[in-house]
Design a protein around this motif. Sequence first.
Motif, PDB file in Angstrom:
ATOM      1  N   UNK A   1      40.842 -39.395  48.877  1.00 49.44           N
ATOM      2  CA  UNK A   1      40.035 -38.213  49.173  1.00 49.44           C
ATOM      3  C   UNK A   1      40.805 -37.179  50.006  1.00 49.44           C
ATOM      4  N   UNK A   2      40.518 -35.930  49.735  1.00 52.01           N
ATOM      5  CA  UNK A   2      40.987 -34.836  50.594  1.00 52.01           C
ATOM      6  C   UNK A   2      39.752 -34.111  51.106  1.00 52.01           C
ATOM      7  N   UNK A   3      39.736 -33.864  52.411  1.00 55.83           N
ATOM      8  CA  UNK A   3      38.577 -33.248  53.057  1.00 55.83           C
ATOM      9  C   UNK A   3      38.931 -31.875  53.618  1.00 55.83           C
ATOM     10  N   UNK A   4      37.922 -31.025  53.828  1.00 57.15           N
ATOM     11  CA  UNK A   4      38.179 -29.741  54.481  1.00 57.15           C
ATOM     12  C   UNK A   4      38.671 -29.966  55.912  1.00 57.15           C
ATOM     13  N   UNK A   5      39.486 -29.056  56.400  1.00 58.52           N
ATOM     14  CA  UNK A   5      39.912 -29.143  57.790  1.00 58.52           C
ATOM     15  C   UNK A   5      38.738 -28.776  58.685  1.00 58.52           C
ATOM     16  N   UNK A   6      38.563 -29.529  59.764  1.00 52.77           N
ATOM     17  CA  UNK A   6      37.327 -29.392  60.541  1.00 52.77           C
ATOM     18  C   UNK A   6      37.189 -28.055  61.255  1.00 52.77           C
ATOM     19  N   UNK A   7      38.265 -27.500  61.789  1.00 48.43           N
ATOM     20  CA  UNK A   7      38.127 -26.283  62.587  1.00 48.43           C
ATOM     21  C   UNK A   7      37.664 -25.075  61.757  1.00 48.43           C
ATOM     22  N   UNK A   8      38.308 -24.784  60.610  1.00 46.38           N
ATOM     23  CA  UNK A   8      37.805 -23.658  59.804  1.00 46.38           C
ATOM     24  C   UNK A   8      36.376 -23.874  59.326  1.00 46.38           C
ATOM     25  N   UNK A   9      36.035 -25.120  58.951  1.00 44.04           N
ATOM     26  CA  UNK A   9      34.693 -25.402  58.450  1.00 44.04           C
ATOM     27  C   UNK A   9      33.660 -25.242  59.561  1.00 44.04           C
ATOM     28  N   UNK A  10      33.958 -25.801  60.732  1.00 47.78           N
ATOM     29  CA  UNK A  10      33.021 -25.675  61.843  1.00 47.78           C
ATOM     30  C   UNK A  10      32.833 -24.221  62.255  1.00 47.78           C
ATOM     31  N   UNK A  11      33.922 -23.453  62.233  1.00 42.72           N
ATOM     32  CA  UNK A  11      33.852 -22.031  62.580  1.00 42.72           C
ATOM     33  C   UNK A  11      33.019 -21.250  61.580  1.00 42.72           C
ATOM     34  N   UNK A  12      33.218 -21.550  60.295  1.00 36.68           N
ATOM     35  CA  UNK A  12      32.472 -20.864  59.228  1.00 36.68           C
ATOM     36  C   UNK A  12      30.972 -21.144  59.344  1.00 36.68           C
ATOM     37  N   UNK A  13      30.611 -22.413  59.514  1.00 33.55           N
ATOM     38  CA  UNK A  13      29.189 -22.774  59.581  1.00 33.55           C
ATOM     39  C   UNK A  13      28.557 -22.226  60.866  1.00 33.55           C
ATOM     40  N   UNK A  14      29.282 -22.285  61.973  1.00 36.34           N
ATOM     41  CA  UNK A  14      28.748 -21.742  63.227  1.00 36.34           C
ATOM     42  C   UNK A  14      28.482 -20.250  63.109  1.00 36.34           C
ATOM     43  N   UNK A  15      29.412 -19.538  62.485  1.00 34.26           N
ATOM     44  CA  UNK A  15      29.310 -18.073  62.386  1.00 34.26           C
ATOM     45  C   UNK A  15      28.284 -17.636  61.353  1.00 34.26           C
ATOM     46  N   UNK A  16      28.212 -18.362  60.237  1.00 30.91           N
ATOM     47  CA  UNK A  16      27.436 -17.881  59.090  1.00 30.91           C
ATOM     48  C   UNK A  16      26.224 -18.737  58.724  1.00 30.91           C
ATOM     49  N   UNK A  17      26.163 -19.957  59.243  1.00 29.05           N
ATOM     50  CA  UNK A  17      25.070 -20.854  58.888  1.00 29.05           C
ATOM     51  C   UNK A  17      25.468 -21.801  57.768  1.00 29.05           C
ATOM     52  N   UNK A  18      24.738 -22.903  57.576  1.00 32.17           N
ATOM     53  CA  UNK A  18      25.132 -23.940  56.621  1.00 32.17           C
ATOM     54  C   UNK A  18      24.992 -23.539  55.159  1.00 32.17           C
ATOM     55  N   UNK A  19      24.148 -22.537  54.854  1.00 33.59           N
ATOM     56  CA  UNK A  19      23.944 -22.126  53.464  1.00 33.59           C
ATOM     57  C   UNK A  19      24.325 -20.668  53.228  1.00 33.59           C
ATOM     58  N   UNK A  20      25.345 -20.214  53.943  1.00 28.93           N
ATOM     59  CA  UNK A  20      25.748 -18.802  53.875  1.00 28.93           C
ATOM     60  C   UNK A  20      26.236 -18.379  52.494  1.00 28.93           C
ATOM     61  N   UNK A  21      26.653 -19.371  51.687  1.00 28.53           N
ATOM     62  CA  UNK A  21      27.208 -19.047  50.363  1.00 28.53           C
ATOM     63  C   UNK A  21      26.195 -18.363  49.450  1.00 28.53           C
ATOM     64  N   UNK A  22      24.906 -18.493  49.744  1.00 28.78           N
ATOM     65  CA  UNK A  22      23.882 -17.817  48.941  1.00 28.78           C
ATOM     66  C   UNK A  22      23.819 -16.318  49.256  1.00 28.78           C
ATOM     67  N   UNK A  23      24.364 -15.907  50.384  1.00 28.43           N
ATOM     68  CA  UNK A  23      24.162 -14.543  50.882  1.00 28.43           C
ATOM     69  C   UNK A  23      25.080 -13.508  50.242  1.00 28.43           C
ATOM     70  N   UNK A  24      26.292 -13.899  49.877  1.00 27.81           N
ATOM     71  CA  UNK A  24      27.208 -12.948  49.235  1.00 27.81           C
ATOM     72  C   UNK A  24      28.301 -13.708  48.503  1.00 27.81           C
ATOM     73  N   UNK A  25      28.908 -13.047  47.532  1.00 28.76           N
ATOM     74  CA  UNK A  25      30.024 -13.649  46.789  1.00 28.76           C
ATOM     75  C   UNK A  25      31.179 -13.938  47.739  1.00 28.76           C
ATOM     76  N   UNK A  26      31.408 -13.014  48.676  1.00 24.68           N
ATOM     77  CA  UNK A  26      32.515 -13.186  49.619  1.00 24.68           C
ATOM     78  C   UNK A  26      32.324 -14.437  50.483  1.00 24.68           C
ATOM     79  N   UNK A  27      31.110 -14.632  50.998  1.00 31.04           N
ATOM     80  CA  UNK A  27      30.850 -15.825  51.816  1.00 31.04           C
ATOM     81  C   UNK A  27      30.928 -17.095  50.982  1.00 31.04           C
ATOM     82  N   UNK A  28      30.491 -17.021  49.718  1.00 31.40           N
ATOM     83  CA  UNK A  28      30.598 -18.192  48.836  1.00 31.40           C
ATOM     84  C   UNK A  28      32.058 -18.533  48.579  1.00 31.40           C
ATOM     85  N   UNK A  29      32.882 -17.510  48.346  1.00 31.20           N
ATOM     86  CA  UNK A  29      34.305 -17.771  48.082  1.00 31.20           C
ATOM     87  C   UNK A  29      35.014 -18.293  49.329  1.00 31.20           C
ATOM     88  N   UNK A  30      34.591 -17.822  50.487  1.00 32.32           N
ATOM     89  CA  UNK A  30      35.155 -18.367  51.734  1.00 32.32           C
ATOM     90  C   UNK A  30      34.840 -19.853  51.846  1.00 32.32           C
TER      91      UNK A  30
END
Length: 233
Positions: free
Chosen positions: A87-116
């Motif tokens: 298995x390969x997993x996401x790196x914790x710091x970018x993931x934690x930063x993304x979810x903290x800043x945008x919320x756990x389901x931010x990918x629904x809000x814009x194409x840019x957030x989904x691609x991030x």
Amino acid sequence: MAHSLEILIDKISGLNEIEALRLLAGEFPNEIVFSSSFSWEDQAITHMILSNQIPVEIFTLDTGRLFSETYYVWSRTNEIYNTKIKPYYPQNQPLEGYVKENGPNAFYESVDLRKQCCFIRKVEPLNRALQGKKIWVTGLRAEHSPDRHNLQQLEWDDSHQLYKYHPLLHWTTDQVKNFIAENHIPYNTLHDKGFVSIGCAPCTRAIKEGEDFRAGRWWWEDDSKKECGLHVH
């Protein structure tokens, strides 16, 4: 040993999928990998590799948002074939930063957030998995997307600087399903419920009769934008 695309294409010409995988594994020892998402296609290729003891490393990208059915197939595959898919997993710091800043389901809000989100959870881990490799085996099929109809079975991937081999590129869905059934290969039961392309649970739904193969992925977006960045053409 020189490995040009033309020479490799010539070498695998006329070979079946198993013979071609074996040849490529011999040409690139310890430098050939297969990425599995435990789809029908990927399970068929996994069976070809493991049941024929072809030295190809199999890995998967665990985004942390996969279906429970996907984890079940992963476990069953390890058990049946006596293997350990890496298995390969996401790196914790970018993931934690993304979810903290945008919320756990931010990918629904814009194409840019989904691609991030896709980049953090899939693209960056994939880049690590492919580092130092020369051949990337995939489960891509031409039927899955109009963009894939002109693909070559063996091609050069400029973005990752390696060769990509698509053993099932020209297989039909029925061929894949028959191969799974004939060889008693474990598969994701979501396929039986109308799921064709199975990714993260929040971003995947079943498709309706007559809908495009990709309609079940990121269904809230325009069709023209529906790629995650793993396969760039």
